[in-house]
Design a protein around this motif. Structure first.
Motif, PDB file in Angstrom:
ATOM      1  N   GLN A   1     -14.021  -3.033  17.200  1.00 50.73           N
ATOM      2  CA  GLN A   1     -13.242  -3.080  15.969  1.00 50.73           C
ATOM      3  C   GLN A   1     -13.646  -4.301  15.156  1.00 50.73           C
ATOM      4  O   GLN A   1     -13.709  -5.406  15.672  1.00 50.73           O
ATOM      5  N   SER A   2     -13.874  -4.078  13.892  1.00 51.57           N
ATOM      6  CA  SER A   2     -14.296  -5.162  13.018  1.00 51.57           C
ATOM      7  C   SER A   2     -13.152  -6.146  12.793  1.00 51.57           C
ATOM      8  O   SER A   2     -12.041  -5.729  12.474  1.00 51.57           O
ATOM      9  N   PRO A   3     -13.394  -7.438  12.962  1.00 51.55           N
ATOM     10  CA  PRO A   3     -12.337  -8.426  12.687  1.00 51.55           C
ATOM     11  C   PRO A   3     -11.830  -8.343  11.258  1.00 51.55           C
ATOM     12  O   PRO A   3     -10.655  -8.544  10.998  1.00 51.55           O
ATOM     13  N   VAL A   4     -12.732  -8.033  10.319  1.00 51.50           N
ATOM     14  CA  VAL A   4     -12.324  -7.926   8.924  1.00 51.50           C
ATOM     15  C   VAL A   4     -11.368  -6.761   8.731  1.00 51.50           C
ATOM     16  O   VAL A   4     -10.363  -6.843   8.029  1.00 51.50           O
ATOM     17  N   GLY A   5     -11.658  -5.637   9.396  1.00 49.88           N
ATOM     18  CA  GLY A   5     -10.789  -4.473   9.298  1.00 49.88           C
ATOM     19  C   GLY A   5      -9.422  -4.742   9.868  1.00 49.88           C
ATOM     20  O   GLY A   5      -8.405  -4.333   9.307  1.00 49.88           O
ATOM     21  N   GLY A   6      -9.349  -5.448  11.003  1.00 51.46           N
ATOM     22  CA  GLY A   6      -8.059  -5.779  11.597  1.00 51.46           C
ATOM     23  C   GLY A   6      -7.253  -6.708  10.722  1.00 51.46           C
ATOM     24  O   GLY A   6      -6.039  -6.546  10.577  1.00 51.46           O
ATOM     25  N   PHE A   7      -7.896  -7.688  10.099  1.00 54.41           N
ATOM     26  CA  PHE A   7      -7.198  -8.606   9.197  1.00 54.41           C
ATOM     27  C   PHE A   7      -6.664  -7.874   7.972  1.00 54.41           C
ATOM     28  O   PHE A   7      -5.545  -8.116   7.524  1.00 54.41           O
ATOM     29  N   GLY A   8      -7.460  -6.947   7.443  1.00 54.72           N
ATOM     30  CA  GLY A   8      -7.019  -6.178   6.284  1.00 54.72           C
ATOM     31  C   GLY A   8      -5.800  -5.331   6.599  1.00 54.72           C
ATOM     32  O   GLY A   8      -4.868  -5.237   5.792  1.00 54.72           O
ATOM     33  N   ALA A   9      -5.773  -4.733   7.795  1.00 54.42           N
ATOM     34  CA  ALA A   9      -4.610  -3.931   8.197  1.00 54.42           C
ATOM     35  C   ALA A   9      -3.366  -4.794   8.321  1.00 54.42           C
ATOM     36  O   ALA A   9      -2.274  -4.398   7.919  1.00 54.42           O
ATOM     37  N   ALA A  10      -3.528  -6.001   8.869  1.00 52.78           N
ATOM     38  CA  ALA A  10      -2.384  -6.917   9.005  1.00 52.78           C
ATOM     39  C   ALA A  10      -1.853  -7.334   7.645  1.00 52.78           C
ATOM     40  O   ALA A  10      -0.642  -7.418   7.438  1.00 52.78           O
ATOM     41  N   VAL A  11      -2.760  -7.587   6.695  1.00 44.96           N
ATOM     42  CA  VAL A  11      -2.337  -7.972   5.345  1.00 44.96           C
ATOM     43  C   VAL A  11      -1.578  -6.834   4.677  1.00 44.96           C
ATOM     44  O   VAL A  11      -0.521  -7.031   4.057  1.00 44.96           O
ATOM     45  N   ARG A  12      -2.094  -5.596   4.811  1.00 38.49           N
ATOM     46  CA  ARG A  12      -1.415  -4.449   4.200  1.00 38.49           C
ATOM     47  C   ARG A  12      -0.032  -4.256   4.791  1.00 38.49           C
ATOM     48  O   ARG A  12       0.934  -3.970   4.071  1.00 38.49           O
ATOM     49  N   GLU A  13       0.096  -4.415   6.106  1.00 41.88           N
ATOM     50  CA  GLU A  13       1.393  -4.255   6.761  1.00 41.88           C
ATOM     51  C   GLU A  13       2.370  -5.334   6.301  1.00 41.88           C
ATOM     52  O   GLU A  13       3.548  -5.057   6.038  1.00 41.88           O
ATOM     53  N   THR A  14       1.887  -6.579   6.177  1.00 42.18           N
ATOM     54  CA  THR A  14       2.750  -7.676   5.728  1.00 42.18           C
ATOM     55  C   THR A  14       3.234  -7.441   4.307  1.00 42.18           C
ATOM     56  O   THR A  14       4.414  -7.637   3.994  1.00 42.18           O
ATOM     57  N   VAL A  15       2.336  -7.017   3.421  1.00 39.78           N
ATOM     58  CA  VAL A  15       2.708  -6.745   2.032  1.00 39.78           C
ATOM     59  C   VAL A  15       3.746  -5.635   1.965  1.00 39.78           C
ATOM     60  O   VAL A  15       4.723  -5.702   1.201  1.00 39.78           O
ATOM     61  N   LEU A  16       3.569  -4.607   2.787  1.00 40.69           N
ATOM     62  CA  LEU A  16       4.509  -3.487   2.797  1.00 40.69           C
ATOM     63  C   LEU A  16       5.894  -3.944   3.256  1.00 40.69           C
ATOM     64  O   LEU A  16       6.917  -3.592   2.654  1.00 40.69           O
ATOM     65  N   VAL A  17       5.935  -4.749   4.320  1.00 41.95           N
ATOM     66  CA  VAL A  17       7.217  -5.246   4.829  1.00 41.95           C
ATOM     67  C   VAL A  17       7.919  -6.105   3.779  1.00 41.95           C
ATOM     68  O   VAL A  17       9.130  -5.978   3.552  1.00 41.95           O
ATOM     69  N   LEU A  18       7.166  -6.999   3.123  1.00 43.27           N
ATOM     70  CA  LEU A  18       7.758  -7.853   2.093  1.00 43.27           C
ATOM     71  C   LEU A  18       8.270  -7.033   0.908  1.00 43.27           C
ATOM     72  O   LEU A  18       9.342  -7.322   0.362  1.00 43.27           O
TER      73      LEU A  18
END
Length: 307
Positions: free
Chosen positions: A78-95
């Motif tokens: 799994q690409s580290p960049v892809g994992g970071f992007g997923a975490a950012v999207r999830e955080t934005v959605l929660v906020l």
């Protein structure tokens, strides 16, 4: 002549050979060897399944054990960049969900307010944060003795100097206040206690006497600041329809209905300007308490509440 020292042509013909100690080893049971072309063998046949077995498994001729060589799966990488992007999207959605929920709560259910003065001491102190229910008045009735927050009916508040935060700080503070994450600073709101409902006859015959509502002298000692005069000044009013008569608990330092007879609405507060009822002190934590409706007005006749 030792006959066991050499293998006979007959033994070699059957596919046997001798090791150094003279023991006969059967070589005819070897696994088929595949040529480059899958399916063709030098001895016997080799199916695609055999080829797969030879690729994924290696046979130890001495022990007969099979060792499996596992190839790394592409999915496990799994690409580290892809994992970071997923975490950012999830955080934005929660906020985003949290902000929407906070805005809905502030608009329809409850709102936090900051107490800017000493007019409600000792019930509320300067700097306290209170939660105000927007369901009262409305689904729930407003009663005598309730502490309410309302918009300035007109010229009750002195002009205030805006807090200096800078352009960015102002935008951030306004945005957080708008969605309900910061309390209102009460620059355009007041907080007082309801003493008279529509139709009530509220009278004070002298400064030190008790407030009389519909002929009943009310004992307010449970919440008035110790030492203050219950009336403060002489007045005699009848509360008009859809209006309220309000007073602060610190009667000697409260600019309430008594002191605004010449202001719009004659010192009364229109029910439509009421933001809600203060239900709890939430900050500081050591002062956290529930602000219920006192029983001091229970013996007063007339309407019991207004919605």
């Amino acid at each position: 002549m030792q006959g066991a020292s050499r293998s006979s042509p007959r033994a070699r013909q059957r596919g046997h050979r001798h090791d150094r100690d003279g023991a006969v080893i059967d070589t005819s049971a070897r696994a088929p060897r595949c040529d480059r072309k899958v399916g063709a063998t030098r001895r016997g046949s080799c199916s695609p399944g055999d080829a797969s077995t030879m690729i994924n498994g290696m046979t130890d001729a001495r022990s007969g054990d099979e060792t499996t060589a596992t190839l790394p799966s592409a999915r496990s990488k799994q690409s580290p960049v892809g994992g970071f992007g997923a975490a950012v999207r999830e955080t934005v959605l929660v906020l985003a969900v949290a902000l929407v929920v906070s805005l809905v709560v502030k608009t329809f259910l409850a709102q936090a307010f900051f107490i800017p003065s000493e007019s409600m001491e000792d019930t509320l102190l300067k700097g306290d944060r209170v939660i105000v229910s927007k369901l009262t008045p409305g689904p729930f009735d407003l009663h005598r003795g309730d502490v309410i927050v309302f918009s300035d009916p007109g010229h009750w508040l002195d002009p205030t100097v805006a807090t200096r935060r800078g352009p960015v700080g102002t935008v951030v503070a306004d945005a957080l206040t708008f969605v309900g994450l910061l309390p209102e600073d009460s620059d355009e709101h007041l907080i007082k206690r309801v003493v008279g409902l529509p139709g009530d006859h509220v009278v004070c015959t002298e400064a030190r006497s008790r407030v009389s509502v519909n002929g009943v002298a009310v004992d307010e000692s449970a919440y008035l600041k110790p030492g203050v005069a219950p009336c403060g000044k002489v007045f005699d009013v009848i509360v008009p329809a859809d209006r309220l008569w309000v007073m602060g608990d610190n009667r000697d330092h409260s600019g309430d209905s008594r002191y605004h007879p010449d202001a719009p609405y004659g010192g009364f507060v229109p029910v439509e300007l009421v933001t809600g009822r203060a239900v709890a002190v939430v900050w500081p934590l050591g002062r956290g308490t529930w602000l219920g409706t006192p029983t001091d007005f229970d013996s007063v006749t007339g309407v019991s509440g207004v919605s």
